[in-house]
Design a protein around this motif. Structure first.
Motif, PDB file in Angstrom:
ATOM      1  N   VAL A  15      -0.250   3.294  -3.342  1.00 41.96           N
ATOM      2  CA  VAL A  15      -1.659   3.458  -3.012  1.00 41.96           C
ATOM      3  C   VAL A  15      -2.237   4.472  -3.987  1.00 41.96           C
ATOM      4  N   LEU A  16      -3.166   4.024  -4.836  1.00 40.19           N
ATOM      5  CA  LEU A  16      -3.811   4.907  -5.808  1.00 40.19           C
ATOM      6  C   LEU A  16      -5.268   5.080  -5.424  1.00 40.19           C
ATOM      7  N   ILE A  38       6.049  -0.421   6.766  1.00 36.83           N
ATOM      8  CA  ILE A  38       6.427  -0.455   5.348  1.00 36.83           C
ATOM      9  C   ILE A  38       6.079   0.893   4.715  1.00 36.83           C
ATOM     10  N   PRO A  39       7.014   1.496   3.963  1.00 35.02           N
ATOM     11  CA  PRO A  39       6.724   2.788   3.342  1.00 35.02           C
ATOM     12  C   PRO A  39       5.726   2.665   2.189  1.00 35.02           C
ATOM     13  N   TRP A  40       4.987   3.740   1.971  1.00 35.98           N
ATOM     14  CA  TRP A  40       4.014   3.783   0.884  1.00 35.98           C
ATOM     15  C   TRP A  40       4.140   5.107   0.159  1.00 35.98           C
ATOM     16  N   GLU A  41       3.562   5.114  -1.001  1.00 31.17           N
ATOM     17  CA  GLU A  41       3.494   6.320  -1.820  1.00 31.17           C
ATOM     18  C   GLU A  41       2.057   6.439  -2.298  1.00 31.17           C
ATOM     19  N   THR A  42       1.467   7.601  -2.126  1.00 32.08           N
ATOM     20  CA  THR A  42       0.074   7.815  -2.503  1.00 32.08           C
ATOM     21  C   THR A  42      -0.007   8.662  -3.758  1.00 32.08           C
ATOM     22  N   LEU A  43      -0.859   8.231  -4.676  1.00 40.05           N
ATOM     23  CA  LEU A  43      -1.117   8.982  -5.900  1.00 40.05           C
ATOM     24  C   LEU A  43      -2.622   9.112  -6.067  1.00 40.05           C
ATOM     25  N   TRP A  55      -4.249  -2.575  -9.496  1.00 40.68           N
ATOM     26  CA  TRP A  55      -3.391  -3.264 -10.461  1.00 40.68           C
ATOM     27  C   TRP A  55      -2.308  -2.326 -10.991  1.00 40.68           C
ATOM     28  N   LYS A  56      -2.701  -1.092 -11.326  1.00 41.94           N
ATOM     29  CA  LYS A  56      -1.724  -0.110 -11.798  1.00 41.94           C
ATOM     30  C   LYS A  56      -0.667   0.157 -10.721  1.00 41.94           C
ATOM     31  N   GLY A  57      -1.102   0.249  -9.472  1.00 41.36           N
ATOM     32  CA  GLY A  57      -0.165   0.462  -8.380  1.00 41.36           C
ATOM     33  C   GLY A  57       0.805  -0.680  -8.216  1.00 41.36           C
ATOM     34  N   SER A  58       0.315  -1.909  -8.333  1.00 48.82           N
ATOM     35  CA  SER A  58       1.196  -3.072  -8.186  1.00 48.82           C
ATOM     36  C   SER A  58       2.210  -3.146  -9.324  1.00 48.82           C
ATOM     37  N   GLN A  59       1.809  -2.732 -10.510  1.00 49.95           N
ATOM     38  CA  GLN A  59       2.722  -2.760 -11.652  1.00 49.95           C
ATOM     39  C   GLN A  59       3.806  -1.692 -11.527  1.00 49.95           C
ATOM     40  N   VAL A  65       3.459  -4.468  -4.958  1.00 49.59           N
ATOM     41  CA  VAL A  65       2.218  -4.446  -4.185  1.00 49.59           C
ATOM     42  C   VAL A  65       1.530  -3.102  -4.394  1.00 49.59           C
ATOM     43  N   GLY A  66       0.234  -3.162  -4.728  1.00 50.25           N
ATOM     44  CA  GLY A  66      -0.532  -1.943  -4.926  1.00 50.25           C
ATOM     45  C   GLY A  66      -1.899  -2.035  -4.273  1.00 50.25           C
ATOM     46  N   VAL A  67      -2.382  -0.901  -3.825  1.00 49.95           N
ATOM     47  CA  VAL A  67      -3.727  -0.799  -3.257  1.00 49.95           C
ATOM     48  C   VAL A  67      -4.469   0.275  -4.043  1.00 49.95           C
ATOM     49  N   GLY A  68      -5.701  -0.023  -4.404  1.00 51.02           N
ATOM     50  CA  GLY A  68      -6.552   0.941  -5.075  1.00 51.02           C
ATOM     51  C   GLY A  68      -7.792   1.192  -4.248  1.00 51.02           C
ATOM     52  N   MET A  69      -8.220   2.444  -4.220  1.00 49.26           N
ATOM     53  CA  MET A  69      -9.426   2.799  -3.465  1.00 49.26           C
ATOM     54  C   MET A  69     -10.302   3.730  -4.288  1.00 49.26           C
ATOM     55  N   ASP A  70     -11.604   3.523  -4.179  1.00 45.33           N
ATOM     56  CA  ASP A  70     -12.566   4.454  -4.757  1.00 45.33           C
ATOM     57  C   ASP A  70     -13.687   4.633  -3.742  1.00 45.33           C
TER      58      ASP A  70
END
Length: 120
Positions: A15-16, A38-43, A55-59, A65-70
């Motif tokens: 999760v970015l 499911i575990p996650w990691e936040t950056l 996209w960066k998170g999924s890569q 699997v990646g999630v992006g938020m703004d």
């Protein structure tokens, strides 16, 4: 391998978030992931829109699997799709949809049917 390396190699959904991500939306996303177990990691990222961050998170995720938020959107992306074609993009102001997006990120990993996001 030290503890830091172990944490970085753990399979997680990444999760970015940009610095303008609303905290309430971020928490709803995490609740959705947590409900599915499911575990996650936040950056945190200072720059980038939700689509690029997802996209960066999924890569970077071993689970793909990646999630992006703004400040405007939450985006769910999987590593096998092109950068321009995320799986979902929703407004962050829709808290119920953000929570479902988090659950769907986890469901992708578990290979379960996704919860509907349309019409809510």
């Amino acid at each position: 391998m030290n503890a830091g390396q172990v944490a970085m190699t753990k399979p997680t959904v990444h999760v970015l978030c940009s610095k303008d991500t609303p905290r309430a939306a971020y928490l709803q996303l995490l609740y959705g992931l947590e409900e599915e177990g499911i575990p996650w990691e936040t950056l945190s990222e200072a720059d980038g829109d939700a689509r690029l961050l997802a996209w960066k998170g999924s890569q970077a995720s071993r689970l793909g699997v990646g999630v992006g938020m703004d400040g405007q959107a939450a985006v769910l992306h999987i590593s096998k799709m092109s950068q321009e074609q995320p799986l979902y993009q929703i407004p962050v102001r829709s808290m119920d949809k953000v929570r479902i997006l988090g659950a769907n990120a986890a469901r992708l990993v578990k290979k379960l049917p996704l919860k509907p996001l349309e019409g809510r």
